[in-house]
Design an enzyme around this catalytic site. Structure first.
Site, PDB file in Angstrom:
ATOM      1  N   THR A 168       0.848  -1.125   0.019  1.00  0.00           N
ATOM      2  CA  THR A 168      -0.045   0.108   0.014  1.00  0.00           C
ATOM      3  C   THR A 168       0.737   1.286   0.005  1.00  0.00           C
ATOM      4  O   THR A 168       1.900   1.303   0.731  1.00  0.00           O
ATOM      5  CB  THR A 168      -0.869  -0.189   0.992  1.00  0.00           C
ATOM      6  OG1 THR A 168      -1.922  -1.072   1.001  1.00  0.00           O
ATOM      7  CG2 THR A 168      -1.292   1.423   1.550  1.00  0.00           C
ATOM      8  N   VAL A 197     -13.522  -3.776   2.273  1.00  0.00           N
ATOM      9  CA  VAL A 197     -12.792  -2.291   2.215  1.00  0.00           C
ATOM     10  C   VAL A 197     -11.779  -2.274   3.269  1.00  0.00           C
ATOM     11  O   VAL A 197     -12.406  -2.881   4.584  1.00  0.00           O
ATOM     12  CB  VAL A 197     -13.682  -1.005   2.386  1.00  0.00           C
ATOM     13  CG1 VAL A 197     -13.170   0.230   2.345  1.00  0.00           C
ATOM     14  CG2 VAL A 197     -14.765  -1.158   0.998  1.00  0.00           C
ATOM     15  N   GLY A 198     -10.603  -1.978   2.992  1.00  0.00           N
ATOM     16  CA  GLY A 198      -9.747  -2.012   4.125  1.00  0.00           C
ATOM     17  C   GLY A 198      -9.617  -0.495   5.028  1.00  0.00           C
ATOM     18  O   GLY A 198     -10.567   0.189   4.920  1.00  0.00           O
ATOM     19  N   ASP A 199      -8.316  -0.448   5.653  1.00  0.00           N
ATOM     20  CA  ASP A 199      -8.369   0.736   6.650  1.00  0.00           C
ATOM     21  C   ASP A 199      -7.964   1.873   5.821  1.00  0.00           C
ATOM     22  O   ASP A 199      -8.222   3.232   6.012  1.00  0.00           O
ATOM     23  CB  ASP A 199      -7.309   0.448   7.541  1.00  0.00           C
ATOM     24  CG  ASP A 199      -5.817   0.117   6.986  1.00  0.00           C
ATOM     25  OD1 ASP A 199      -5.690  -0.682   5.860  1.00  0.00           O
ATOM     26  OD2 ASP A 199      -4.900   0.906   7.221  1.00  0.00           O
ATOM     27  N   GLY A 220      -0.748  -2.028   6.334  1.00  0.00           N
ATOM     28  CA  GLY A 220      -0.729  -3.312   7.139  1.00  0.00           C
ATOM     29  C   GLY A 220      -2.082  -4.179   6.945  1.00  0.00           C
ATOM     30  O   GLY A 220      -2.988  -3.932   6.229  1.00  0.00           O
TER      31      GLY A 220
HETATM   32  N1  ASP Z   1      -3.851  -1.835   4.520  1.00  0.00           N
HETATM   33  C1  ASP Z   1      -4.416  -2.383   3.243  1.00  0.00           C
HETATM   34  C2  ASP Z   1      -5.605  -2.925   3.443  1.00  0.00           C
HETATM   35  O1  ASP Z   1      -5.751  -3.729   4.276  1.00  0.00           O
HETATM   36  C3  ASP Z   1      -3.246  -3.382   2.844  1.00  0.00           C
HETATM   37  C4  ASP Z   1      -1.820  -2.912   2.726  1.00  0.00           C
HETATM   38  O2  ASP Z   1      -1.347  -2.076   3.765  1.00  0.00           O
HETATM   39  O3  ASP Z   1      -1.280  -3.758   2.365  1.00  0.00           O
HETATM   40  O4  ASP Z   1      -6.469  -2.801   2.533  1.00  0.00           O
END
Ligand code: ASP
Length: 301
Positions: A168, A197-199, A220
């Site tokens: 990311t 949907v992520g953070d 993360g």
């Molecule tokens: N934080 C991102 C998500 O969970 C993934 C990543 O940081 O690689 O969507």
């Protein structure tokens, strides 16, 4: 990772870092700096954002992004995009040109049309490396379904520990006027399903900026970052707890998040320009540059 691959990652980080810094050097805003850096990384197929984003279970790239202005805490976010070339640019348009903070899926793309955004076929985002990564993930999932059903959580955790899983992209900046900004863009997690949907696009979880405390961008295992409201929690500890940014990031990333089992890290800058790059995983692609001469690019601890 091979030395050649490491050098490619380093070059990508360096290009984004320098492009963002050039904006600040020419008295540009922190908002423009983070937008510039993140848009460049979205175009780089090595990172998990824009071209080269990880794929969902169907093999489709679904992109999330957010941006926040620390001056007045305006924010814009998008999720589940499939055809907008630069998700961070669209997040910025949501912030600047709409009455809303977060738009998702088809509606977000409809808004993008009204903004004259550049559209691309979903194939534009796909790379062989991400197809192979999805394939490995599917194989691990079907292995665990046939006989190791109880270990599904373990499989997900392994995936999150996969170096290539945390690609990311994000940027934080403080400009000459002391304004802070944060931006984050991602494809999310490999093999995600059901409109997950992520953070990253959640204001306060993956992305947050407030001139009174700090600006934070996370990478993360997003589910843990949402539950820990990581970005806002770090800023809150600075604002109310009177911790330094380094102490606040350490507490949230190395204690709170780790105690829940969440892997990842943050980049952050505070109102005095202190830079913090904190992570509890083995590695985090990162870079920092400041007017006191600091300039660094790193991957491992
Ligand atoms: N934080 C991102 C998500 O969970 C993934 C990543 O940081 O690689 O969507």
């Amino acid at each position: 990772m091979t030395p050649d691959r490491e050098a490619e990652y380093g070059a990508g980080l360096e290009a984004a870092l320098d492009a963002g810094y050039a904006v600040l050097e020419h008295s540009g805003s922190s908002l423009d700096a983070v937008t510039t850096a993140v848009e460049l990384l979205e175009g780089n197929p090595l990172f998990n954002a824009g071209r080269g984003a990880v794929l969902n279970f169907q093999g489709v790239a679904e992109l999330d992004a957010a941006i926040m202005d620390g001056k007045d805490r305006r924010a814009g976010a998008v999720a589940g995009l499939r055809h907008v070339q630069s998700p961070i640019q669209l997040a910025r348009k949501v912030m600047d040109n709409s009455p809303h903070v977060m738009l998702v899926g088809a509606g977000a793309e409809e808004f993008a049309l009204t903004q004259g955004m550049r559209f691309v076929p979903n194939e534009y985002f796909l790379t062989d490396a991400r197809r192979a990564q999805l394939q490995r993930k599917r194989e691990r999932e079907s292995d665990s379904e046939s006989g190791h059903a109880g270990r599904a959580g373990q499989v997900l955790h392994t995936e999150a520990n996969d170096l290539s899983a945390f690609g990311t992209v994000g940027a934080v900046a403080r400009d000459l006027e002391g304004n802070l900004a944060a931006a984050t863009s991602t494809g999310g997690t490999t093999g995600k399903r059901w409109g997950r949907v992520g953070d990253s696009p959640i204001i306060g979880a993956g992305t947050y900026a407030d001139n009174a405390s700090c600006a934070v961008s996370s990478t993360g295992h997003g589910e843990y970052f949402i539950r820990s409201v990581v970005a806002h929690d770090i800023c809150a500890r600075v604002a109310y707890g009177k911790l330094t940014l380094a102490e606040a990031a350490d507490e949230v990333i190395n204690r709170k998040l780790r105690s829940m089992g969440g892997d990842g890290g943050v980049i952050a800058v505070d109102s005095r320009g202190n830079l913090v790059l904190e992570f509890n995983s083995e590695s985090m692609f990162r870079g920092a540059r400041s007017s006191d001469g600091r300039r660094e690019i790193a991957i491992y601890r």
